[in-house]
Design a protein around this motif. Structure first.
Motif, mmCIF file in Angstrom:
data_model
loop_
_atom_site.group_PDB
_atom_site.id
_atom_site.type_symbol
_atom_site.label_atom_id
_atom_site.label_comp_id
_atom_site.label_asym_id
_atom_site.label_seq_id
_atom_site.Cartn_x
_atom_site.Cartn_y
_atom_site.Cartn_z
ATOM 1 N N THR C 42 0.946 -1.121 -0.112
ATOM 2 C CA THR C 42 -0.011 -0.143 0.003
ATOM 3 C C THR C 42 0.700 1.335 -0.100
ATOM 4 O O THR C 42 0.656 2.115 -0.880
ATOM 5 C CB THR C 42 -0.961 -0.017 1.208
ATOM 6 O OG1 THR C 42 -1.781 -1.178 1.238
ATOM 7 C CG2 THR C 42 -1.848 1.211 1.245
ATOM 8 N N GLU C 84 -6.755 1.348 -1.241
ATOM 9 C CA GLU C 84 -6.870 -0.013 -0.324
ATOM 10 C C GLU C 84 -8.359 0.209 0.109
ATOM 11 O O GLU C 84 -8.785 1.458 0.596
ATOM 12 C CB GLU C 84 -5.914 -0.215 0.606
ATOM 13 C CG GLU C 84 -6.062 -1.561 1.199
ATOM 14 C CD GLU C 84 -4.935 -1.854 1.984
ATOM 15 O OE1 GLU C 84 -4.368 -0.714 2.640
ATOM 16 O OE2 GLU C 84 -4.741 -3.007 2.350
ATOM 17 N N ASP C 160 -5.095 -1.431 -5.480
ATOM 18 C CA ASP C 160 -4.516 -1.829 -4.315
ATOM 19 C C ASP C 160 -5.772 -3.010 -3.760
ATOM 20 O O ASP C 160 -6.742 -2.561 -3.071
ATOM 21 C CB ASP C 160 -4.529 -0.710 -3.198
ATOM 22 C CG ASP C 160 -3.445 -1.175 -1.962
ATOM 23 O OD1 ASP C 160 -3.300 -2.288 -1.749
ATOM 24 O OD2 ASP C 160 -3.267 -0.218 -1.465
ATOM 25 N N GLU C 161 -5.233 -4.147 -3.728
ATOM 26 C CA GLU C 161 -5.991 -5.155 -3.321
ATOM 27 C C GLU C 161 -7.566 -4.984 -3.819
ATOM 28 O O GLU C 161 -8.461 -5.112 -2.830
ATOM 29 C CB GLU C 161 -6.045 -5.514 -1.703
ATOM 30 C CG GLU C 161 -4.674 -5.730 -1.617
ATOM 31 C CD GLU C 161 -4.509 -6.157 -0.060
ATOM 32 O OE1 GLU C 161 -5.233 -7.016 0.021
ATOM 33 O OE2 GLU C 161 -3.632 -5.956 0.528
HETATM 34 MG MG MG Z 1 -2.309 -2.709 2.069
#
Ligand code: MG
Ligand code: ATP
Lengths: 298, 340, 236
Positions: C42, C84, C160-161
């Protein structure tokens, strides 16, 4: 019955002024997470300017427009000059936590002193632009006057302009996004430092309108808007401090409520009531009528 | 503490007044008969410094050590003053009892308001206490026994005869104020050094962490608020003694002045509170000198003090976010480190 | 014409979250950044998009040094970052969230067109245009976040994810969309993932980081098959 309606209308009139001040506070809060204790101070300056213009030119409209413009300008200058420096130097010391409060209080003091130096502390009579005699229906004279009507209409126009601006324009969307989540706003290309300044500019303008309206047909001195600030704050808290609609509704509810108290119980209970309302709202429903839960500890 | 106060005043006071502080303690009132070179005004200002210092101390106790900023110290001062005056008027007890009444009643109100305030943070507490400071004095008009706008007269009587005939009323005021302040500041210092004081600091630094080690942040905040209100109440009673117990004494400006003094003092050091009191009394003096240059118009004399204090307030918070005193400390330490 | 990261160092106070990372991502390709919790993924993305300042090192995109540039300016250079968590503003409607991405272009017809494209990609959003974003499900919010990034017409997309907390079927759908954005529209994608298998399966390149350092990088298919990496970092 007629009396109840009268008291109600007077309440709406004064409440719409509280609503404007409350709106100003909420605009600043949303843009920078600061309660601007100098909001009424800024309005004092613009109201004196308006008074001066009315005295010299006799044109209330010109005074009004100039005051609103200057109000916006002052708001922008305060944000870009003082608040930015403040946040740049901010650390985590004991003063830093309360620094915005202290800084805006200091600003309030400076403004009052300057206003006193320029116009003296003596009260100035701010003449009403329209008749303050109550409307006459049949053979009864109502306490509700042309001035009250003007106040309600002006405040309503300001609110409509704001609501179009916030709901319908790109700038409004940027302002709302920056208020709710500055990070996502920035990632979407919103220049958040600019939206902060704009928030203060709008607040300054709204405060200027409130200052003129509340002072019309009243005496103006460097301290005369303290009460407006406190009621504006109470209204903002009642409305949840986050919500523009809440700010307006909070102001109107407070205005009407206090109007009834003034009429039926006397003026001296107005302040205690407002204070009790504030404390109760903060304790029982800390997020205000319109607030989101958990927003209070920011 | 007593000694420190004397050192403070000897360092910062330029008039021979501080010498009399020493002489009085060493030789008693006999020497006072010898010469009275200090005007009544200075004695009165001495009392004011003590009173302001006490009020500032109450705010430092609250803000510096528990992270809460109250704009309503003036309201608690008013409560204390009215409590003292009413006690004196209706019961005429020994003087000390009136002051105790001031502390107790103000603390009681502090506990009630603190109960709610403990849940508020930052601007909410500030706004609420501001409303309190602005609204409370209006209550004086609501109940006739509070004397309305004219207020009440808190009569502490004249000095006991054994102090001598030369012992003026203002001197008497000064000694009461100075003594009360010193005792109170000593008391606050002890609290802050105690387990409680450290707990408050912990609560301010990190509420979550403090909670983890089992400190009741909420309860301590209420306690801090209560004690602070009590101390402010005493300061209010003293202020009522030297002026008048009336709404005009306990204005919003008073609350703001206290905040200014506390911020200039750094919000962390209790000894700074005496310095803060000194500043509050000196600034109008300076302002008078300044305004002399502008011609003595009323607008100038009325507003220059406010201008100076407010500017100082802004500059302090903008450029020394932890208070000037701490900044200076920091500076010295850095120098030391560099020297090593 | 690549994304180039050179000896990047990023600190959170005393913690060195990124400790000298270097890698390149070719234009139009899809790179997956894999690493366990706290690896610094991140932080890496936040530094690339300008939310966080680098302490040392250099980032360049399309041959220009973009180190230290602000996020709002990077958007105008074609960089979009889906941060995220569900990167949407819950108080705004779906349409407003999407419009946000196109604000900086200030062009109504282009905006309408982009929004239409998003609806084509995620038909479910089309039915919920005037609903507030907080009424959406987690998967829909993730779609909205990607949609918002898409509306800003990026040439480099940082994700991010995106699979965090989504059902396997939705994850699969999101991954396919990401692959499509890269293959069909030529967007360069840097995809941060915990879901190593899924991410590497659609990626051209894999970058495995641990404790702020790159431990391996190379062709995604080869990384999947490397038994040493499997047991040590990929965890399957
Ligand atoms: Mg992260
Ligand atoms: N704001 C912050 N302040 C202090 N330390 C931070 C901050 N953000 C991240 N860190 C630290 O930096 C390191 C890397 O964090 P980062 O969030 O980049 O990891 P990540 O790879 O994204 O983890 P995850 O898979 O759990 O999201 C961690 O040790 C974390 O504790």
């Amino acid at each position: 019955m007629q009396q109840v309606i009268n008291v109600f209308l007077i309440g709406i009139s004064i409440g719409s002024i509280y609503a404007l001040m409350s709106l100003a506070l909420v605009l600043v809060w949303r843009s920078t997470r600061v309660v601007n204790f100098a909001q009424a101070g800024q309005a004092i300056v613009t109201t004196y300017v308006a008074w001066e213009v009315v005295n010299r030119s006799g044109s209330f409209l010109m005074a009004f427009i100039l005051a609103v413009a200057i109000g916006g300008l002052i708001g922008g200058l305060v944000e870009s000059g003082m608040m930015r420096t403040l946040f740049k130097h901010a650390s985590d010391g004991p003063v830093a936590a309360v620094a915005p409060v202290i800084a805006t209080l200091g600003l309030l003091g400076v403004i009052r002193a300057l206003v006193g130096l320029i116009w003296t502390n003596e009260g100035k009579r701010f003449e009403s632009p329209v008749s303050t005699a109550g409307f006459v229906i049949g053979d009864t004279t109502l306490p509700f006057s042309r001035l009250n009507l003007l106040i309600i209409c002006t405040a309503a126009i300001v609110m409509i302009v704001f609501s179009i601006l916030f709901q319908r324009t790109n700038l409004g969307l940027a302002l709302r996004a920056a208020a709710y989540n500055p990070e996502i706003a920035r990632l979407s290309g919103v220049k958040v430092s600019m939206t902060r300044t704009i928030g203060w500019v709008f607040a300054g303008a709204a405060g200027a309108v409130a200052g003129i309206l509340v002072s019309s047909n009243d005496t103006l001195n460097p301290y005369s808007l303290d009460v407006l600030f406190v009621f504006g704050f109470v209204a903002a808290v009642v409305g949840g401090l986050e919500s523009l609609v809440g700010a307006v509704v909070g102001g109107l509810v407070l205005g009407v409520g206090l109007s009834f108290i003034t009429f039926y119980l006397g003026t001296s209970l107005v302040f205690p009531t407002a204070f009790i309302v504030l404390v109760i709202v903060l304790l029982v429903r800390p997020s205000g009528i319109f607030g989101v839960k958990g927003a209070r500890s920011a | 503490m007593l000694k420190r106060k004397r050192e403070e005043s000897s360092k910062r006071e330029h008039n021979p007044y501080r010498r009399r502080v020493l002489f009085f303690l060493l030789l008693g009132w006999g020497l006072l008969l010898l010469g009275d070179r200090v005007s009544e005004l200075r004695v009165y200002q001495g009392a004011l410094i003590a009173i302001y210092a006490l009020a500032i101390g109450s705010l430092i106790l609250l803000t510096g050590y528990s992270g809460q900023l109250s704009l309503g110290q003036g309201a608690f001062m008013a409560i204390g003053a009215y409590a003292a005056a009413l006690t004196q008027i209706y019961l005429q007890p020994p003087l000390i009892v009136t002051f105790i009444a001031a502390v107790v009643v103000a603390a009681l109100f502090g506990a009630i308001i603190g109960g709610g305030a403990a849940r508020l943070s930052g601007p909410y507490l500030a706004g609420t206490t501001l409303a309190l400071a602005l609204g409370l004095p209006t209550l004086a008009n609501l109940f006739s026994f509070l004397g309305g706008e004219t207020g009440l007269y808190f009569d502490v009587g004249i000095a006991p005869e054994r102090f001598g005939a030369e012992f003026t009323l203002y001197k008497w005021f000064f000694w009461i104020a100075a003594l009360a302040t010193l005792i109170m500041l000593f008391f606050i210092q002890n609290i802050l050094k105690s387990r409680y004081g450290r707990a408050w600091k912990a609560g301010r630094a990190n509420a979550a962490a403090a909670q983890l080690v089992g400190l009741h942040v909420g309860r301590r905040k209420v306690l801090a608020f209560t004690i602070s209100a009590g101390v402010a109440g005493l300061a209010g009673a003293l202020l009522g003694m030297v002026s008048l117990v009336a709404p005009s004494t306990f204005t919003l400006s008073l609350s703001f002045a206290i905040i200014t003094g506390a911020v200039l003092a750094g919000l962390t050091s209790l000894t700074g509170s005496i310095l803060g009191g000194l500043v509050l009394v000196i600034i109008p003096e300076i302002a008078e000198m300044v305004s002399g240059n502008f011609g003595e118009s009323e607008a100038v004399t009325a507003n220059i003090p406010g201008l100076i204090t407010s500017l100082l307030l802004i500059l302090t918070v903008l450029f020394t976010p932890n208070g000037p005193a701490e900044q200076w400390h920091h500076h010295k330490e850095k120098k030391k480190q560099r020297a090593l | 014409m690549t994304l180039k990261v050179e000896r990047l160092v990023v600190e959170h106070g005393a913690i060195r979250a990124i400790d000298g990372i270097s890698f390149e991502v070719a234009e139009g390709s899809l790179a997956a950044v894999i690493g366990s919790n706290g690896a610094g993924k991140t932080t890496l993305l936040r530094t690339l998009s300008g939310l966080k300042d680098a302490k040392l090192g250099k980032v360049s995109w399309m041959g220009r040094d973009i180190t230290g540039m602000k996020p709002e300016d990077l958007v105008r250079r074609g960089l979009a970052h889906v941060s995220e968590g569900k990167s949407v503003i819950p108080e705004l409607t779906v349409k407003e969230n999407l419009a946000l991405g196109g604000l900086w272009r200030n062009n109504k017809t282009e905006l309408a067109q982009s929004i239409e494209e998003v609806v084509e990609i995620f038909p479910r959003l089309g039915e919920r245009m005037s609903q507030r974003a907080d009424t959406l499900s987690g998967g829909e919010r993730q779609m909205l976040a990607i949609g918002r990034a898409h509306v800003s017409k990026p040439s480099l997309l940082l994700l991010d994810e995106p699979s965090l907390g989504l059902a396997p079927l939705v994850v699969e759908q999101i991954f396919q969309t990401i692959a499509m954005l890269c293959r069909d529209r030529g967007i360069t994608v840097l995809l941060v993932e915990q879901n190593a298998l899924g991410a590497l399966a659609i990626a051209d390149k894999g970058i495995i980081i641990n404790l702020g350092k790159v431990v391996a990088q190379g062709d995604a298919k080869e990384l999947i098959d490397d038994p040493a990496l499997r047991s040590a970092y990929l965890g399957y």
